[in-house]
Scaffold this active site. Sequence first.
Site, PDB file in Angstrom:
ATOM      1  N   GLU A   1      44.115  15.375  -1.934  1.00 13.17           N
ATOM      2  CA  GLU A   1      43.980  14.827  -0.618  1.00 13.17           C
ATOM      3  C   GLU A   1      42.562  14.847  -0.999  1.00 13.17           C
ATOM      4  O   GLU A   1      41.124  14.273  -1.230  1.00 13.17           O
ATOM      5  CB  GLU A   1      42.986  16.285   0.538  1.00 13.17           C
ATOM      6  CG  GLU A   1      43.033  16.272   1.268  1.00 13.17           C
ATOM      7  CD  GLU A   1      42.438  17.406   2.675  1.00 13.17           C
ATOM      8  OE1 GLU A   1      43.339  18.581   2.529  1.00 13.17           O
ATOM      9  OE2 GLU A   1      41.281  17.520   2.837  1.00 13.17           O
TER      10      GLU A   1
ATOM     11  N   ASP B   1      32.416  18.257   8.896  1.00 11.38           N
ATOM     12  CA  ASP B   1      31.609  18.892   7.599  1.00 11.38           C
ATOM     13  C   ASP B   1      30.594  18.984   7.112  1.00 11.38           C
ATOM     14  O   ASP B   1      29.388  18.462   8.244  1.00 11.38           O
ATOM     15  CB  ASP B   1      31.980  17.517   6.748  1.00 11.38           C
ATOM     16  CG  ASP B   1      33.602  16.624   6.983  1.00 11.38           C
ATOM     17  OD1 ASP B   1      34.242  17.526   5.633  1.00 11.38           O
ATOM     18  OD2 ASP B   1      34.147  15.607   7.160  1.00 11.38           O
TER      19      ASP B   1
END
Lengths: 404, 273
Positions: free
Chosen positions: B49, B60
């Site tokens: 990924e 995030d």
Amino acid sequence: MATSVNSYRTGPDERGHFGLYGGRYVAETLMPLILEVERAYNAAKVDPDFHRELNYYLKYYVGRPSPLYFAERLTRQLGGAKVYFKRDELNHTGAHKINNCMGQILLARRMGKTRIIAETGAGQHGVATATVCALFNLPCTIYMGSTDIERQAPNVFRMKLLGAEVKPVTSGSATLKDAMNDALRDWVANVENTYYIIGTAAGPHPFPMLVRDFQSVIGEEVRKQLHEMEGRLPDTLVACIGGGSNALGLFHPFLDDRSVSMVAVEAAGLGLETGKHAASLTGGKPGVLHGNRTYLLQDDDGQITEAHSISAGLDYPGIGPEHSWLHDLKRVEYVSATDQEALDAFKLLAKIEGILPALEPAHALAEVIKRAPNLPKDHLLVMNLCGRGDKDVFTVAAALGIKL
Amino acid sequence: MSRIAARFARLRQEGRAGLVTFTMAGDPDYATSLGIMRGLPKAGVDIIELGVMFSDPMADGPAVQAAGLRAHKAGASVRRTLDMVAEFRRSGDNETPVVLMGYFNPIYIFGAEAFCAEAKKAGVDGLIVVDLPPEEDHELRPHAIANGLDIIRLATPTTDAARLPKVVEGASGFIYYVAVLGITGTKSGAIEQIQESVERIRKSTDLPIVVGFGIKTPEQAAEVARVADAAVVGSALVEIIGGKGDTVRSALRFVEGVANAVHSSRRKAKADA
């Protein structure tokens, strides 16, 4: 919305879009919660008890209606249009922000939420949020960029006095956009008990709609007050825009009155040509940030760039999606004023009317100063004086090279 | 069969769970990032990924935010990320699936259609766009489908039974279950809750279920691997890449440790039973 627009007041559609703009661009974790806010708001909107409660607090706690004031000396000095100020700086806490906070905290209470978070730039929305949280005894965390904490020290202290926790945000440019990122991160981690009081008419649907609705009290009052004073509609409305909630609040009730022209003033910072500004409509292009599609300051790779304005409340690289839509439809004219023009307007108003405006509406005033002299004497111009300037005296002193 | 489907078929055949690693493309610079990427399959990674840098990554935590800033300083962009995948494929790996993970704006500005075509050409297999829930992905999905790219959807602890069908409908490749309420690299989910959620999701889809967020150690990864089809390790790896010294070597050594734990977890679980 591809067909010609019969009304400018019907948006957003059921998916939260204003034409191309708006929407719900959020992480899946937030999606169910945002749908829940929408359901709760739709129910509250048609509940007379909700409006009774809101109107009670707006009248007795906020101090609405705010006066519509004919600025006679300024009008004489400019020599053209009759200039009126909607005095939303006289609200409790000193800005229009509390109109929205009062509406949203009542909604949060209806939803059974027990903790409030918010982002703030200039600190006005943070103060207003901390105020309603104190009033309703709810714990409150305010995210504020460390750059803004520095230039808005009085508001930081006010928030703390009101019992709020002020969390400094150091990521990115450490201003409003970064504070909004961190508030969204907090919300993702605390969806179950927390309500996020977004301070402007931006973010994922339904926020642009509900913030606009709660601010529309401004324009509704202006309509009534001007009718009493002049017996007719205004000719021109002027307001500053960062995210754009005070402007939408003034404009929205008049959008379908074709004779009323509207001017919104973005922050041109050091000048549009320098690249150091916060004029997302004039200098940006459509993109997706903070849950909605709207005009954004960004580079060719889709990275959001830093905004600049002397006014912390306008220092944001985006704008509410409804403004993007009104911009493309050309229903509202979007112009800009520089830091210097805002400062000059600030000084003028202090001397000539005895009012210290916040640096945000000082941008709107700069446009009034340019525009009013060229308009006929029977032209009715209403500017939203959406915040008071006490919070800005340190910034203004620094800009003028004066040590306090 | 797509690379992603082939990889899960092989994992099933071998009776083991997979390891997915997240790194930020171009972190700390293009060459190092590519070096790490090239070493991942041999270190035991089943699916790669790759983060596409965005200035405002709202889902995030600090580790991935810092990785994005490092990559940005070193000149990362959507174009460079696609270049990196193409170079990875040219160096001979035609089997390991590569999934891009990021936010919608850089894709929107690149142009959704052009992006999907170029991503396919570069050798990308799937897309995870964090801020594009099913309600908004209609601008990307047709182009992804036309180019044979999987649209990988996120399910979270807040995705309830009423909403789950909307998430799995039109999803492909795998379902990415976000194990915690929160952002990347912060808290960790309780394994009992993860297991319960994975079982719940399995009832509404035949797609493999990959679990990520908050998995930091080989032990945690092994635990998740017992209940899911694969486990994702991101922030912990990204922190090593952001550290000092020979980051390629230390990153790959860490990955090897996690891969061993993941790959042997079911055997170990059986032996324990």
